[in-house]
Design a protein around this motif. Structure first.
Motif, PDB file in Angstrom:
ATOM      1  N   ASP A   1      -4.544   9.255   0.809  1.00 26.47           N
ATOM      2  CA  ASP A   1      -3.185   8.884   0.416  1.00 26.47           C
ATOM      3  C   ASP A   1      -3.042   8.660  -1.091  1.00 26.47           C
ATOM      4  O   ASP A   1      -1.955   8.333  -1.585  1.00 26.47           O
ATOM      5  N   ALA A   2      -4.159   8.817  -1.815  1.00 28.99           N
ATOM      6  CA  ALA A   2      -4.162   8.457  -3.240  1.00 28.99           C
ATOM      7  C   ALA A   2      -3.098   9.205  -4.048  1.00 28.99           C
ATOM      8  O   ALA A   2      -2.591   8.684  -5.043  1.00 28.99           O
TER       9      ALA A   2
ATOM     10  N   LEU B   1      -0.088  10.088  -3.083  1.00 29.15           N
ATOM     11  CA  LEU B   1       1.306   9.858  -2.681  1.00 29.15           C
ATOM     12  C   LEU B   1       2.077   9.172  -3.814  1.00 29.15           C
ATOM     13  O   LEU B   1       1.510   8.415  -4.591  1.00 29.15           O
ATOM     14  N   PRO B   2       3.392   9.443  -3.880  1.00 28.64           N
ATOM     15  CA  PRO B   2       4.157   9.009  -5.053  1.00 28.64           C
ATOM     16  C   PRO B   2       4.691   7.576  -4.976  1.00 28.64           C
ATOM     17  O   PRO B   2       5.574   7.218  -5.747  1.00 28.64           O
ATOM     18  N   HIS B   3       4.166   6.751  -4.053  1.00 31.84           N
ATOM     19  CA  HIS B   3       4.708   5.410  -3.880  1.00 31.84           C
ATOM     20  C   HIS B   3       4.023   4.406  -4.808  1.00 31.84           C
ATOM     21  O   HIS B   3       2.802   4.411  -4.941  1.00 31.84           O
ATOM     22  N   TRP B   4       4.803   3.504  -5.393  1.00 30.70           N
ATOM     23  CA  TRP B   4       4.225   2.416  -6.179  1.00 30.70           C
ATOM     24  C   TRP B   4       3.328   1.586  -5.269  1.00 30.70           C
ATOM     25  O   TRP B   4       3.666   1.319  -4.110  1.00 30.70           O
ATOM     26  N   THR B   5       2.184   1.171  -5.792  1.00 28.82           N
ATOM     27  CA  THR B   5       1.253   0.374  -4.988  1.00 28.82           C
ATOM     28  C   THR B   5       0.660  -0.742  -5.832  1.00 28.82           C
ATOM     29  O   THR B   5       0.376  -0.557  -7.020  1.00 28.82           O
TER      30      THR B   5
ATOM     31  N   ALA C   1       0.840  -1.189   0.000  1.00 31.23           N
ATOM     32  CA  ALA C   1       0.000   0.000   0.000  1.00 31.23           C
ATOM     33  C   ALA C   1       0.878   1.242   0.000  1.00 31.23           C
ATOM     34  O   ALA C   1       2.095   1.164   0.141  1.00 31.23           O
ATOM     35  N   ARG C   2       0.242   2.400  -0.160  1.00 29.86           N
ATOM     36  CA  ARG C   2       1.019   3.650  -0.091  1.00 29.86           C
ATOM     37  C   ARG C   2       1.420   3.952   1.350  1.00 29.86           C
ATOM     38  O   ARG C   2       2.453   4.541   1.597  1.00 29.86           O
ATOM     39  N   SER C   3       0.577   3.554   2.295  1.00 35.82           N
ATOM     40  CA  SER C   3       0.879   3.762   3.711  1.00 35.82           C
ATOM     41  C   SER C   3       1.448   2.471   4.287  1.00 35.82           C
ATOM     42  O   SER C   3       1.006   1.364   3.939  1.00 35.82           O
TER      43      SER C   3
END
Lengths: 232, 232
Positions: A192-193, A195-199, A109-111
Motif C-alpha cells: 500500500d506504500a 497509495l496517495p492517502h496522507w498517513t 494508515a493508508r488502508s
C-alpha cells in the motif's frame, strides 16, 4: 516493559504484577504490560475511570472518580448509588472491573483496516469492598480529591460527620491488573506504500482552560498556586 | 431536556428514548435525560467508549472505538477478541453496557464534600449482535472510521476480503439508553460562604496537536482538508 508470553510461570514481584488468565489478552499480547510503575503512571494521569459490575446478570458500566494509595484504588459515591449499595458492607464485596484509558493519538494508515488509536489503558479485576474504618475513609476521600487536583484536599473544608456518613467509599486492591498500550505510527501493508492517502498520527491533547471563579467568590481570594498551570 | 420522574408512564417518542428501570438513576435524577438529540450529540462528540460484558460471571470493561448510524451503534474488533467471540454469530448475542463520558470541568467547592466534575455521559444497555451481512459490515466500518476522523473513510483503501473476514463488527441498538450530565458551578452549603478557599470551575479541554506525517509519507501528499483543524 515486561511482557507475558508465559503467564503460567509468571509471578508477582515488586516491579510487576503477576499476569493471570484474564489479564493476558487473547490478541496483541505484545501490547500488554504488568510493570508496576507503568500501571501506576497510567492510573495517576487520569481521574475518571469506568467501573463495571454485574446487576441482575447484566453488565453495568458507570464513569466515576478514583484515587490511588499505593496498591489500592478508592472510588466513592452516595451510599444510595447502585454500585455502592451492591458492594454492601465488606462481605462478600462486589466483583468489579475498573478501566482507565488515555487516548494519545489517532493513527491514520493508508488502508482503512490499519487505522488505529494510540492509547494507554489499565484494566483492574477484583472485588471491591466498602471501607468501614473512618480513618481509612477520610484518607481515601483526601486521596480522591488530591488525585483530581493535587493539593486541593488541604485547601478545602473536610467532610463533617453527616457528610462522611452520606458518602460510601469502595476499596479495590491492585492485584489482578494489566496495562495495554499502542504507540508509534501506522503499520501499513508494504503493497500500500504507493497509495496517495496522507498517513501519520494526529496527536490527541488534554489540558485545562483558565479557571472560572464562582459567582460568589469573595474578593481577595486569589487563584491558588496548584491551579496556575499553563492553559492548553 | 425531558426528565423522568415517572418512568412507569413514560414511552419512547421520536424526540426521546423511553426510560426503563435501569436507565433511571437511583439518585441525582435531575441529571438524567432521554432526549434523542442530546444522546446522539454526546455519542457523536466522542469515539472511544467503554464496553462492559460479563465473562465467567464477572464484569469486563474494555475501551474500544465505536460509530453511530441512526439508532445503531457499531463496535469492531478482531474476530479473535474476547467480546467478539463471546457475541458469537447472532444468537443469543452478548449482553453489554456501552458507556461514553466527556469530562467538561473540575468543580472546586469550598467543602471537600461538594467537589464534583462537570460531565456528559451516555449509558446504553442492550444485546450486541455480530453483523453478518457484508454490506452492513462495510457500512459499519466506514461509519467507525468517519466517526473518529470525518471524511477519512473515503480517503483510504477499503478493506479487502481477507481484512473484512478478520474483522468482527457488533451492532447495538439504541433503545435502552440515557444521558446524564452535570453543568454549572459549585453548590456549597450557605454556611461555608465565608471560608477562605478559592471556588469555581476549571474547564477541561480536549483537542488535537499538529498531525505528524509517517516517516514514509511520499513527498507531495499534502495534509487533507479534514485534518486542518486549529490545534489545541
Amino acid at each position: 516493559m515486561p511482557l507475558a508470553h508465559e503467564p503460567s510461570t509468571a509471578h508477582a514481584t515488586d516491579a510487576a504484577y503477576a499476569p493471570t488468565e484474564r489479564t493476558v489478552p487473547t490478541r496483541a499480547r505484545e501490547r500488554a504490560g504488568y510493570d508496576r510503575a507503568l500501571v501506576h503512571a497510567i492510573l495517576d494521569e487520569a481521574y475518571v475511570c469506568h467501573l463495571g459490575f454485574v446487576r441482575d446478570g447484566a453488565p453495568v458500566v458507570l464513569p466515576t472518580l478514583y484515587g490511588r494509595v499505593g496498591d489500592r484504588l478508592y472510588v466513592h459515591g452516595s451510599t444510595g448509588s447502585r454500585p455502592l449499595r451492591a458492594a454492601g458492607r465488606q462481605d462478600p464485596g462486589l466483583a468489579v472491573c475498573l478501566t482507565v484509558t488515555h487516548v494519545d493519538g489517532l493513527v491514520l494508515a493508508r488502508s482503512a483496516f490499519h487505522h488505529s488509536v494510540n492509547y494507554r489503558s489499565v484494566v483492574v479485576h477484583g472485588t471491591a469492598y466498602q471501607v468501614v474504618d473512618e480513618d481509612e475513609k477520610r484518607m481515601a476521600l483526601d486521596a480522591l480529591t488530591d488525585h483530581v487536583v493535587p493539593g486541593r484536599a488541604a485547601d478545602s473544608r473536610p467532610a463533617n460527620a453527616k457528610e462522611l456518613a452520606a458518602t460510601a467509599v469502595l476499596r479495590l486492591d491492585l492485584a489482578e491488573v494489566s496495562a495495554k498500550l499502542r504507540t508509534g505510527g501506522p503499520n501499513d501493508e508494504p503493497e500500500d506504500a504507493g497509495l496517495p492517502h496522507w498517513t501519520g498520527v494526529v496527536p490527541v491533547r488534554r489540558g485545562y482552560g483558565t479557571p472560572v471563579p464562582a459567582d460568589d467568590l469573595a474578593e481577595g481570594i486569589e487563584l491558588p498556586a496548584y491551579l496556575r498551570e499553563p492553559a492548553c
